[in-house]
Design a protein around this motif. Structure first.
Motif, PDB file in Angstrom:
ATOM      1  N   SER A  89       6.582  89.961  41.638  1.00 27.07           N
ATOM      2  CA  SER A  89       6.327  88.695  42.319  1.00 27.07           C
ATOM      3  C   SER A  89       7.610  87.927  42.617  1.00 27.07           C
ATOM      4  O   SER A  89       7.572  86.919  43.323  1.00 27.07           O
ATOM      5  N   PHE A  90       8.745  88.386  42.088  1.00 28.74           N
ATOM      6  CA  PHE A  90       9.989  87.657  42.267  1.00 28.74           C
ATOM      7  C   PHE A  90      10.523  87.766  43.698  1.00 28.74           C
ATOM      8  O   PHE A  90      10.984  86.785  44.272  1.00 28.74           O
ATOM      9  N   SER A  91      10.483  88.965  44.240  1.00 32.21           N
ATOM     10  CA  SER A  91      11.076  89.167  45.567  1.00 32.21           C
ATOM     11  C   SER A  91      10.424  90.366  46.234  1.00 32.21           C
ATOM     12  O   SER A  91      10.109  91.365  45.572  1.00 32.21           O
ATOM     13  N   GLU A  92      10.247  90.260  47.545  1.00 29.17           N
ATOM     14  CA  GLU A  92       9.699  91.379  48.295  1.00 29.17           C
ATOM     15  C   GLU A  92      10.746  92.460  48.522  1.00 29.17           C
ATOM     16  O   GLU A  92      10.427  93.567  48.970  1.00 29.17           O
ATOM     17  N   PHE A  93      11.992  92.146  48.181  1.00 27.30           N
ATOM     18  CA  PHE A  93      13.060  93.114  48.367  1.00 27.30           C
ATOM     19  C   PHE A  93      13.412  93.847  47.076  1.00 27.30           C
ATOM     20  O   PHE A  93      14.390  94.581  47.026  1.00 27.30           O
ATOM     21  N   LEU A  94      12.615  93.622  46.032  1.00 28.42           N
ATOM     22  CA  LEU A  94      12.900  94.304  44.771  1.00 28.42           C
ATOM     23  C   LEU A  94      12.761  95.812  44.940  1.00 28.42           C
ATOM     24  O   LEU A  94      13.537  96.589  44.376  1.00 28.42           O
ATOM     25  N   CYS A  95      11.784  96.219  45.687  1.00 28.36           N
ATOM     26  CA  CYS A  95      11.599  97.634  46.009  1.00 28.36           C
ATOM     27  C   CYS A  95      11.580  97.782  47.530  1.00 28.36           C
ATOM     28  O   CYS A  95      11.129  96.898  48.258  1.00 28.36           O
ATOM     29  N   PHE A 154       9.751  99.939  49.273  1.00 25.54           N
ATOM     30  CA  PHE A 154       8.408 100.145  49.812  1.00 25.54           C
ATOM     31  C   PHE A 154       7.358  99.364  49.018  1.00 25.54           C
ATOM     32  O   PHE A 154       6.800  98.389  49.494  1.00 25.54           O
ATOM     33  N   GLN A 155       7.112  99.764  47.788  1.00 23.18           N
ATOM     34  CA  GLN A 155       6.063  99.124  46.998  1.00 23.18           C
ATOM     35  C   GLN A 155       6.506  98.991  45.551  1.00 23.18           C
ATOM     36  O   GLN A 155       7.054  99.922  44.964  1.00 23.18           O
ATOM     37  N   CYS A 197       9.260 101.263  41.278  1.00 23.46           N
ATOM     38  CA  CYS A 197       9.090 101.310  42.725  1.00 23.46           C
ATOM     39  C   CYS A 197       8.540 102.673  43.126  1.00 23.46           C
ATOM     40  O   CYS A 197       8.913 103.701  42.549  1.00 23.46           O
ATOM     41  N   ILE A 198       7.655 102.654  44.105  1.00 24.40           N
ATOM     42  CA  ILE A 198       7.141 103.909  44.647  1.00 24.40           C
ATOM     43  C   ILE A 198       7.465 103.951  46.128  1.00 24.40           C
ATOM     44  O   ILE A 198       7.633 102.929  46.787  1.00 24.40           O
ATOM     45  N   CYS A 199       7.559 105.170  46.656  1.00 23.86           N
ATOM     46  CA  CYS A 199       7.874 105.379  48.057  1.00 23.86           C
ATOM     47  C   CYS A 199       6.736 106.165  48.703  1.00 23.86           C
ATOM     48  O   CYS A 199       6.047 106.942  48.048  1.00 23.86           O
ATOM     49  N   VAL A 236       8.284 103.473  66.225  1.00 26.20           N
ATOM     50  CA  VAL A 236       8.346 102.401  65.213  1.00 26.20           C
ATOM     51  C   VAL A 236       7.631 102.893  63.960  1.00 26.20           C
ATOM     52  O   VAL A 236       6.443 103.246  64.000  1.00 26.20           O
ATOM     53  N   SER A 237       8.331 102.887  62.846  1.00 26.54           N
ATOM     54  CA  SER A 237       7.816 103.424  61.590  1.00 26.54           C
ATOM     55  C   SER A 237       6.715 102.533  60.995  1.00 26.54           C
ATOM     56  O   SER A 237       6.565 101.355  61.366  1.00 26.54           O
ATOM     57  N   ASP A 238       5.992 103.084  60.025  1.00 30.31           N
ATOM     58  CA  ASP A 238       5.028 102.286  59.251  1.00 30.31           C
ATOM     59  C   ASP A 238       5.739 101.343  58.268  1.00 30.31           C
ATOM     60  O   ASP A 238       5.129 100.400  57.784  1.00 30.31           O
ATOM     61  N   PHE A 239       6.983 101.629  57.988  1.00 33.28           N
ATOM     62  CA  PHE A 239       7.656 101.000  56.867  1.00 33.28           C
ATOM     63  C   PHE A 239       8.834 100.152  57.341  1.00 33.28           C
ATOM     64  O   PHE A 239       9.310 100.295  58.477  1.00 33.28           O
ATOM     65  N   THR A 240       9.273  99.307  56.459  1.00 31.95           N
ATOM     66  CA  THR A 240      10.362  98.386  56.796  1.00 31.95           C
ATOM     67  C   THR A 240      11.721  98.918  56.338  1.00 31.95           C
ATOM     68  O   THR A 240      12.677  98.168  56.280  1.00 31.95           O
ATOM     69  N   PHE A 241      11.788 100.160  55.960  1.00 30.11           N
ATOM     70  CA  PHE A 241      13.053 100.725  55.484  1.00 30.11           C
ATOM     71  C   PHE A 241      13.248 102.103  56.081  1.00 30.11           C
ATOM     72  O   PHE A 241      12.319 102.703  56.609  1.00 30.11           O
TER      73      PHE A 241
END
Length: 435
Positions: free
Chosen positions: A244-250, A252-253, A263-265, A430-435
């Motif tokens: 919950s701290f940051s959406e950039f911690l991982c 993907f998820q 973190c999972i990919c 355009v990918s499904d993911f942001t990375f």
């Protein structure tokens, strides 16, 4: 208050002595006498015996003995039953009986032969003058008034001793009538002496802290293991949701677990969410007639370029429309097919593709523009030089999505009155993911 003087009289009748008028020889004297020049003379025990009478009694000598009387007593010399005189005894008396008239506190008895007296217990008989706050203590020939433990005598009254004012207790003190009670502050326990306190080791209990307990003087502290934090209660540890701290911690998820997270990919990415090039390692499903194109987190199987009439195939990704063909007069001279993968939701503005002329003709200039595919106005062309321009993405695009853009370079030559164009057909995956 009227003071009353009480005198106690002792009636002493005359007794005969062992001294006579005629010369008589004695070889032995009875008790209380001593032989002096052939005569038995009375011994003054009050002088010869140290502390013959104890306490507040006074010593009165008489022939053959002595008396211990209260200091309020008086001696009465009786020459007869109805003719008393008040004096000390002379050396000879004609009577032999001694009667003791006692002071208050003693009963009446005949002294000889024992010279005894009987004490009266004023405390049990109720004739004492101690007030209700005092206790009566009987003594020989009298009594005394005292106070019980926890009280002291002040101006004839037993007053409660305030032990709390005198520091009887180490911490908390409650004074009660005739006594006191000691207690300890929170975090301490009372010692067996009932007065001092010692630190309570709260950590010895089972329910002090849910994880780590640190005992301190008069209290304790709770600590939590890594990945946990104390609740407002201060003793219970709860899991920290690191996700919950940051959406950039991982990338993907983020998956939270008690005391930790991981973190999972998605499929198509390594454990660190680096995309796998399935086209390079052969882990794809494209046929031999297709080309494999790697994207973020996956791949695309692309059919090979087939040029449509009036275009002819120059190479695997370029089609040309010859100027001598009447059908090519209004068509771009060449169409170059390009493919590109981008992440979903990419931050903008972003330069994503560069386009430039390969040949520069004298007197010519170039115009770069988006000919088709930009209906949502997510892109624009920014000319960066005389023969080059950059495709800029102005709005983030959410995937998965395919965007096909025809990027046109128009060549204008005023010297020879020429105008023509070339197109790059750019397909964006355009990918499904942001990375």
């Amino acid at each position: 208050m009227v003071a009353v003087l009480v005198l106690t009289f002792v009636l002493i009748r005359a007794v005969k002595t062992q001294e006579g008028d005629s010369a008589v020889s004695f070889t032995q004297c009875s008790d209380g006498y001593k032989l002096d020049r052939g005569q038995c003379k009375d011994v003054n025990e009050c002088e010869t015996i140290s502390e013959a009478c104890k306490g507040d009694m006074r010593c009165i000598n008489h022939n053959g003995g002595y008396l211990c009387l209260p200091r309020t007593a008086a001696l009465v010399l009786a020459n007869g039953p109805s003719n008393p005189t008040y004096s000390l005894p002379s050396s000879t008396y004609s009577e032999t009986s001694l009667v003791y008239c006692p002071a208050p506190g003693f009963g009446t008895t005949s002294l000889p032969p024992s010279l005894a007296s009987t004490d009266t217990d004023e405390c049990t008989s109720g004739i004492h003058q101690c007030n209700p706050s005092q206790i009566c203590i009987n003594t020989e020939g009298g009594y005394s008034c005292s106070c019980t433990e926890g009280y002291w005598l002040v101006e004839g009254q037993c007053m409660d001793i305030d032990e709390c004012r005198h520091g009887y207790c180490q911490q908390l003190c409650a004074n009660i009538a005739g006594s006191y009670s000691c207690q300890c502050n929170t975090g301490f326990i009372l010692n067996p002496d009932g007065r001092s306190c010692q630190d309570l080791d709260e950590c010895a209990g089972e329910d002090s802290c849910s994880q780590q307990c640190i005992n301190t003087y008069g209290s304790f502290l709770c600590r939590c293991d890594t990945g946990y934090e104390l609740t407002s209660e201060g003793t219970v540890c709860e899991d920290i949701n690191e996700c919950s701290f940051s959406e950039f911690l991982c990338q993907f998820q983020c998956v939270n677990e008690p005391g930790t997270f991981f973190c999972i990919c998605p499929p198509g990415f390594t454990i660190l969410c680096h995309y796998i090039d399935e086209c390079e390692n052969g882990n794809h499903t494209c046929t031999a007639e297709q080309d494999c194109f790697n994207t973020q987190g996956g791949f695309k199987c692309l059919d090979r370029v087939k040029c449509q009439d009036p275009y002819i195939q120059l190479n695997e990704n370029r089609c040309m429309c010859h100027g001598e063909n009447p059908g090519c007069s209004e068509q771009p001279f060449t169409i170059l097919y390009k493919h590109m993968g981008i992440v979903s939701g990419r931050s903008v503005p972003a330069d994503i593709f560069q386009m430039q002329a390969t040949t520069r003709y004298p007197g010519a200039y170039y115009i770069f523009q988006i000919k088709s595919g930009n209906e949502g106005r997510e892109f624009y062309m920014r000319q960066t030089g005389p023969v080059s321009a950059t495709l800029v993405m102005t709005r983030p695009i959410q995937g998965p999505r395919e965007v096909v853009l025809d990027l046109e370079m128009v060549t204008v030559n005023t010297v020879i009155n020429f105008r023509g164009s070339s197109v790059i057909r750019l397909t964006l995956f355009v990918s499904d993911f942001t990375f």
